[in-house]
Design an enzyme around this catalytic site. Structure first.
Site, PDB file in Angstrom:
ATOM      1  N   HIS A   1      46.209  41.669  39.288  1.00  7.79           N
ATOM      2  CA  HIS A   1      47.378  42.279  39.925  1.00  7.79           C
ATOM      3  C   HIS A   1      48.195  43.095  38.925  1.00  7.79           C
ATOM      4  CE1 HIS A   1      47.160  40.298  43.842  1.00  7.79           C
ATOM      5  NE2 HIS A   1      46.557  39.338  43.178  1.00  7.79           N
TER       6      HIS A   1
ATOM      7  N   GLU B   1      50.684  44.870  39.510  1.00  9.86           N
ATOM      8  CA  GLU B   1      52.103  44.777  39.887  1.00  9.86           C
ATOM      9  C   GLU B   1      52.746  43.483  39.402  1.00  9.86           C
ATOM     10  OE1 GLU B   1      49.611  44.198  41.849  1.00  9.86           O
ATOM     11  OE2 GLU B   1      50.085  42.671  43.348  1.00  9.86           O
TER      12      GLU B   1
ATOM     13  N   CYS C   1      42.945  43.513  43.952  1.00  9.38           N
ATOM     14  CA  CYS C   1      42.589  42.165  44.424  1.00  9.38           C
ATOM     15  C   CYS C   1      41.719  42.213  45.682  1.00  9.38           C
ATOM     16  CB  CYS C   1      43.838  41.324  44.621  1.00  9.38           C
ATOM     17  SG  CYS C   1      43.491  39.566  44.806  1.00  9.38           S
TER      18      CYS C   1
END
Lengths: 208, 228
Positions: A187, A189, A79
């Site tokens: 993202h 994650e 990001c």
């Protein structure tokens, strides 16, 4: 050991939790000595470019990252961590780290699809079209989707740096890869299983 | 918002339509119903550009997952973290948690649930219920939620939306709207009225107006609950 660069960015704990879930040891730090001893470096980030660069410069982490990149250590940008590795960002008109030539641009205000104005930020799940295979994306299904939240996008000047693109009223570079660096706008994650697979692959990658 | 027709809204509200395709296939209305999800929540998004999202919605009371029928007679049915994990593994795109704990001294239990959820699932999730100020928002975000949802508190004091958007970004602030169908009138030209406090209190506010106002104030998303 994986090092997550600590520079007051928003999503560091999420990245750490995701690494923990895949059984990967990590350290969160802004200490360049500790960073030197890491095998892999993750450069995450949620926030604004101006503030992030100010903090990195204060800690001299921007020059450390350059040296690290030249040294061949695998680096993963996420990001904001992807946006500020370019030369410049339109966000707060910020001079950035410059690992990769190019700039970070803001989405145009009036992006349209089928006559409807699209919302900025681009927020939600979207796909990525890959231009070539890459070790960090092995075993990630082609149709997999990833979680995006952003108003700016990376725009490298050399097309060869673009590994994947995403469509949102326009086509933008959502994954870039140069040598030992791989960086994504979405993202991993927060992208469920395919995202964790990317993190797993990165931790096993030697940067070649 | 104006593309929502009452028929589609009803279908979603009854939780019978898993997918309802709206006008000219511009939107997909995804209604999610599962055994443990007593409320069907739905979301609309562009089919072409952004993928359809399946977002289970879980009510948590005193740290336990709870289920009621029409918001009454709730019984505890398990650990919200385990159920969240189950949805995550089934491929949910996002999860919404509502804290319906009645007493404020038990609010910290929810923060612990949020922390455990963040360690367990790797998709975005939002948390709402009892969020009254910036400090409440901050606690939830620091515990690991991507988004915070405000509902009654935003109706009573709309500033919480703009303050939240300024502090954490619009992408963090979700407006929860509880809507009841009424008559089309001067006060409610859309025919839908905002209700608060779990559907007990009518506000006289037009749902469509409120949605636009919340967007203007900086809400990044709207989570619409039908109280038909």
């Amino acid at each position: 050991m994986i090092a997550i660069i600590d520079y007051n960015a928003g999503n560091i704990t999420s990245v750490a939790r995701a690494l923990h879930s895949i059984g990967q040891e990590y350290v969160i730090t802004d200490d360049t000595k500790l960073l030197d001893s890491a095998t892999h470096v993750i450069f995450p980030g949620v926030g604004a470019a101006g503030e992030a660069m100010a903090y990195l410069k204060q800690k001299n982490l921007h020059t450390w990252l350059k040296t690290c990149f030249q040294g061949g250590k695998p680096i993963l940008g996420i990001c904001l961590g992807t946006q500020i590795i370019l030369d410049h960002s339109e966000e707060n008109d910020t001079d950035c780290i410059g690992l990769v030539a190019g700039s970070t641009r803001r989405f145009p205000d009036l992006l349209e699809d089928a006559g409807r104005t699209l919302k900025i930020p681009h927020m939600g799940w979207n796909g990525v079209k890959f231009k070539r295979p890459h070790p960090v994306f092995v075993d990630v299904p082609k149709e997999a989707e990833f979680y995006f939240v952003h108003s700016y996008y990376p725009s490298p000047s050399d097309d060869a740096a673009v590994l994947g693109t995403t469509d949102y009223g326009m086509t933008f570079c959502s994954v870039l890869a140069v040598k030992n660096l791989v960086a994504m706008q979405f993202h991993p994650e927060k992208s469920g299983r395919p995202g964790l697979q990317i993190l797993k692959n990165f931790c096993a990658w030697e940067g070649k | 918002m104006k593309d929502i027709d009452s028929d589609g809204l009803k279908k979603c509200a009854r939780g019978k339509a898993h997918k309802y395709r709206g006008m000219r296939h511009t939107f997909t209305y995804a209604a999610v119903t599962r055994d443990v999800v007593q409320r069907s929540i739905w979301t609309f998004c562009e089919v072409v550009m952004i993928s359809k999202r399946i977002i289970p919605c879980l009510d948590v009371r005193d740290g336990k997952l709870t289920k009621g029928i029409k918001f009454k007679g709730n019984i505890d049915i398990g650990d919200p973290v385990e159920v969240a994990r189950e949805y995550y593994e089934q491929g949910a795109d996002e999860i919404v948690f509502y804290d319906i704990t009645a007493s404020s001294d038990k609010r910290d239990i929810m923060i612990d649930v949020v922390r455990r959820v963040a360690e367990t699932i790797f998709i975005p999730f939002s948390v709402g219920g009892g969020i009254r100020n910036l400090d409440d928002m901050r606690k939830v975000i620091l515990a690991g939620a991507e988004k915070v949802s405000v509902n009654s508190s935003a109706v009573l004091d709309p500033k919480i939306i703009s303050q939240g958007a300024k502090a954490f970004g619009s992408q963090c602030v979700v407006l929860g709207m509880d809507v009841k169908k009424g008559d089309i009138g001067k006060q409610t030209p859309s025919g839908y009225e905002i209700v608060i406090e779990g559907g007990r209190r009518f506000t006289g506010i037009d749902a469509l107006w409120w949605a636009k106002e919340a967007e203007r104030l900086g809400a990044g998303e709207i989570c619409l609950n039908s109280r038909l």
